[in-house]
Enzyme design. Structure first.
Site, PDB file in Angstrom:
ATOM      1  N   TYR A 280      27.809  21.009 128.014  1.00  0.00           N
ATOM      2  CA  TYR A 280      26.749  21.240 126.682  1.00  0.00           C
ATOM      3  C   TYR A 280      26.284  22.815 126.941  1.00  0.00           C
ATOM      4  O   TYR A 280      26.160  23.478 126.333  1.00  0.00           O
ATOM      5  CB  TYR A 280      25.855  20.977 126.707  1.00  0.00           C
ATOM      6  CG  TYR A 280      25.864  18.739 126.107  1.00  0.00           C
ATOM      7  CD1 TYR A 280      26.062  19.451 124.583  1.00  0.00           C
ATOM      8  CD2 TYR A 280      25.926  18.559 126.856  1.00  0.00           C
ATOM      9  CE1 TYR A 280      26.689  17.316 124.121  1.00  0.00           C
ATOM     10  CE2 TYR A 280      26.100  16.819 126.587  1.00  0.00           C
ATOM     11  CZ  TYR A 280      26.501  16.943 125.050  1.00  0.00           C
ATOM     12  OH  TYR A 280      26.805  15.127 124.518  1.00  0.00           O
TER      13      TYR A 280
ATOM     14  N   LYS B  35      34.043   9.936 132.290  1.00  0.00           N
ATOM     15  CA  LYS B  35      32.526   9.970 131.892  1.00  0.00           C
ATOM     16  C   LYS B  35      31.256   9.309 132.867  1.00  0.00           C
ATOM     17  O   LYS B  35      31.507   7.911 132.236  1.00  0.00           O
ATOM     18  CB  LYS B  35      32.571  10.361 130.811  1.00  0.00           C
ATOM     19  CG  LYS B  35      31.173  10.163 130.117  1.00  0.00           C
ATOM     20  CD  LYS B  35      32.054   9.900 128.293  1.00  0.00           C
ATOM     21  CE  LYS B  35      30.174   9.661 127.713  1.00  0.00           C
ATOM     22  NZ  LYS B  35      30.483   9.635 126.405  1.00  0.00           N
TER      23      LYS B  35
ATOM     24  N   LYS C  38      24.845  -1.242 126.762  1.00  0.00           N
ATOM     25  CA  LYS C  38      27.071  -1.316 126.739  1.00  0.00           C
ATOM     26  C   LYS C  38      27.484  -1.777 128.159  1.00  0.00           C
ATOM     27  O   LYS C  38      28.765  -1.869 128.015  1.00  0.00           O
ATOM     28  CB  LYS C  38      26.809  -0.361 126.096  1.00  0.00           C
ATOM     29  CG  LYS C  38      26.748   0.375 125.077  1.00  0.00           C
ATOM     30  CD  LYS C  38      27.158   1.745 124.072  1.00  0.00           C
ATOM     31  CE  LYS C  38      26.285   2.687 123.489  1.00  0.00           C
ATOM     32  NZ  LYS C  38      26.734   3.644 122.390  1.00  0.00           N
TER      33      LYS C  38
ATOM     34  N   LYS D 292      34.863   5.242 131.512  1.00  0.00           N
ATOM     35  CA  LYS D 292      33.460   5.690 130.725  1.00  0.00           C
ATOM     36  C   LYS D 292      32.502   4.415 131.500  1.00  0.00           C
ATOM     37  O   LYS D 292      32.626   2.683 131.428  1.00  0.00           O
ATOM     38  CB  LYS D 292      33.265   5.730 129.340  1.00  0.00           C
ATOM     39  CG  LYS D 292      31.757   5.747 128.841  1.00  0.00           C
ATOM     40  CD  LYS D 292      32.505   6.044 127.359  1.00  0.00           C
ATOM     41  CE  LYS D 292      30.833   6.155 126.467  1.00  0.00           C
ATOM     42  NZ  LYS D 292      30.362   6.931 125.457  1.00  0.00           N
TER      43      LYS D 292
ATOM     44  N   ARG E 275      22.183  10.096 122.926  1.00  0.00           N
ATOM     45  CA  ARG E 275      21.574   9.072 122.215  1.00  0.00           C
ATOM     46  C   ARG E 275      20.494   9.466 120.979  1.00  0.00           C
ATOM     47  O   ARG E 275      20.051   8.565 120.590  1.00  0.00           O
ATOM     48  CB  ARG E 275      21.348   7.941 122.980  1.00  0.00           C
ATOM     49  CG  ARG E 275      22.473   7.017 123.765  1.00  0.00           C
ATOM     50  CD  ARG E 275      22.567   5.870 124.342  1.00  0.00           C
ATOM     51  NE  ARG E 275      23.381   5.374 125.045  1.00  0.00           N
ATOM     52  CZ  ARG E 275      23.349   4.347 126.185  1.00  0.00           C
ATOM     53  NH1 ARG E 275      22.629   3.858 126.190  1.00  0.00           N
ATOM     54  NH2 ARG E 275      24.904   3.606 126.396  1.00  0.00           N
TER      55      ARG E 275
ATOM     56  N   GLU F 289      42.150   0.419 134.189  1.00  0.00           N
ATOM     57  CA  GLU F 289      41.262   1.519 132.602  1.00  0.00           C
ATOM     58  C   GLU F 289      42.635   2.118 132.437  1.00  0.00           C
ATOM     59  O   GLU F 289      43.165   2.629 130.993  1.00  0.00           O
ATOM     60  CB  GLU F 289      40.156   1.210 132.556  1.00  0.00           C
ATOM     61  CG  GLU F 289      39.165   1.033 132.532  1.00  0.00           C
ATOM     62  CD  GLU F 289      38.698   0.296 131.125  1.00  0.00           C
ATOM     63  OE1 GLU F 289      40.359   0.204 130.627  1.00  0.00           O
ATOM     64  OE2 GLU F 289      38.201   0.224 131.028  1.00  0.00           O
TER      65      GLU F 289
ATOM     66  N   SER G 288      24.876  14.396 128.606  1.00  0.00           N
ATOM     67  CA  SER G 288      23.892  14.988 128.243  1.00  0.00           C
ATOM     68  C   SER G 288      23.081  15.030 129.487  1.00  0.00           C
ATOM     69  O   SER G 288      22.306  16.200 129.977  1.00  0.00           O
ATOM     70  CB  SER G 288      23.304  14.045 126.952  1.00  0.00           C
ATOM     71  OG  SER G 288      22.933  12.659 127.533  1.00  0.00           O
TER      72      SER G 288
HETATM   73  C1  PBG Z   1      29.315   6.943 122.431  1.00  0.00           C
HETATM   74  C2  PBG Z   1      29.530   8.304 122.964  1.00  0.00           C
HETATM   75  C3  PBG Z   1      28.192   8.328 123.919  1.00  0.00           C
HETATM   76  C4  PBG Z   1      28.611   9.853 123.807  1.00  0.00           C
HETATM   77  C5  PBG Z   1      29.612  10.419 123.945  1.00  0.00           C
HETATM   78  N1  PBG Z   1      29.544   9.208 122.772  1.00  0.00           N
HETATM   79  C6  PBG Z   1      27.210   7.743 124.555  1.00  0.00           C
HETATM   80  C7  PBG Z   1      27.552   6.139 124.503  1.00  0.00           C
HETATM   81  O1  PBG Z   1      27.925   6.311 124.980  1.00  0.00           O
HETATM   82  O2  PBG Z   1      26.207   5.603 124.489  1.00  0.00           O
HETATM   83  C8  PBG Z   1      27.835  10.229 125.380  1.00  0.00           C
HETATM   84  C9  PBG Z   1      27.597  11.870 125.745  1.00  0.00           C
HETATM   85  C10 PBG Z   1      26.387  12.488 126.196  1.00  0.00           C
HETATM   86  O3  PBG Z   1      25.962  11.794 126.811  1.00  0.00           O
HETATM   87  O4  PBG Z   1      26.265  13.515 126.276  1.00  0.00           O
HETATM   88  N2  PBG Z   1      30.771   6.287 121.602  1.00  0.00           N
END
Ligand code: PBG
Length: 332
Positions: free
Chosen positions: A320, A256, A225, A201, A211, A241, A282
């Site tokens: 989505y 991701k 993050k 990730k 968010r 990982e 997203s």
């Molecule tokens: C956080 C989490 C995130 C997403 C899924 N779980 C965002 C982040 O790490 O801030 C993002 C999914 C998306 O952008 O569609 N645990």
């Protein structure tokens, strides 16, 4: 593997003369079985509200969510990923609500599984919906503390498994959490709970609209993050990982975001040959959808983007647009 190909004996256009021929020799296929629909469920909401930065995507109150899931099922999709949107009043610095066995998400999961026992329900493991600072873990001495966070993630995981989640998906990127969660599941008779690890990730700006959707953007502010999510400059680290998480007991691996990281998806599938999922996040969705809605891009770009992710090696895709694309495929 170079084979000499000479014109006119070889004319690659022979197999492109009509759509049936094109389909006959197509190397990649996408079906509803490959798609997972994420769904936002909001505490104390009646009805639904559109998410401003995600065109056509809504936050649902639980009743409305059940109706939406019916629609998702009717579109041919069998898997959903549930993301809770928690009341600000229930957030704190430790994300305490994540470890409350009567919390909103556990109530929602029970209601969903009661009405749709066969649906594959995926529940996120991370503290960001519950923390008032928006991080995925607890902060100690100005750092997101790995080991203290895992203690809470274990409790969160057991609650999600107990509520009926088929798959639990740690998206927090703490080191060592897969092994410790797996142990806890085994010891508490959840030996069939599937672990989908967000192993690779990346620290991505493409998460922005998500968010907004769950309300962690305003909590996070300028905070990043980057101390737990991967740098977008690395790919060998992604292998590292994934190897760790497989050894610790992950059943499925996630990459991701998806489209900016197709090389990573390909590399991981090629190297480990295990179930590999990808998340069209997203920001990926919104940039395409907004352009489609404005008429700047044709709607087929959405399917094309999903095909690219499949072609790279993903076995299934969080998107989505899953329901919409699945409905289109059904009507063809
Ligand atoms: C956080 C989490 C995130 C997403 C899924 N779980 C965002 C982040 O790490 O801030 C993002 C999914 C998306 O952008 O569609 N645990």
């Amino acid at each position: 593997m170079f084979i000499e190909r000479k014109f006119p004996n070889t004319r690659l256009r022979r197999l492109r003369r009509n759509n049936n021929l094109i389909d006959l020799v197509s190397e990649t296929s996408l079906t509803s079985n490959d798609l997972i629909q994420p769904i936002f469920i909001k505490e104390n909401l009646n009805g639904s509200e559109e998410i401003e930065t995600m065109p056509n995507i809504f936050r649902y109150g639980i009743e409305k969510a059940l109706k939406e899931i019916e629609d998702i099922k009717n579109s041919g999709i069998n898997s959903i990923a549930v993301f809770p949107v928690i009341d600000t009043a229930n957030k704190d610095s430790k994300g305490s609500q994540a470890a409350n066995s009567n919390n909103f998400v556990s109530t929602a999961i029970k209601a969903i599984k009661k009405e749709f026992p066969d649906i594959i329900l995926i529940a996120d493991v991370a503290l960001d919906p519950y923390t008032d600072h928006g991080h995925d873990g607890v902060i100690i001495n100005n750092e997101v503390d790995n080991d203290e966070t895992i203690k809470i993630l274990i409790e969160q995981s057991l609650i999600l498994a107990d509520s009926g989640a088929d798959i639990i998906a740690p998206s927090d990127m703490m080191d060592g959490r897969i092994g410790l969660i797996r142990n806890a599941l085994e010891q508490n008779s959840y030996k069939n709970t599937i672990l989908l690890s967000y192993a690779a990730k990346f620290n991505s700006k493409f998460y922005g609209p998500f968010r907004d959707a769950v309300g962690s953007a305003s909590s996070l502010g300028k905070s990043s993050k980057s101390s737990y999510q991967m740098s977008s400059k690395n790919k060998e680290e992604a292998l590292h990982e994934v190897a760790m998480d497989i050894n610790e007991g992950a059943d499925i691996i996630m990459v991701k975001p998806a489209m900016p990281y197709l090389d990573i998806i390909h590399l991981i599938k090629d190297s480990f040959k295990i179930p590999t999922f990808a998340y069209q996040v997203s920001g990926e969705y919104s940039m395409l959808k907004l352009s489609i809605n404005k008429g700047w891009l044709e709607s087929e770009v959405m399917l094309e983007s999903l095909i690219s992710i499949k072609r790279a090696g993903a076995d299934a895709i969080f998107s989505y647009a899953a329901k919409e694309i699945s409905m289109e495929m059904q009507n063809k």
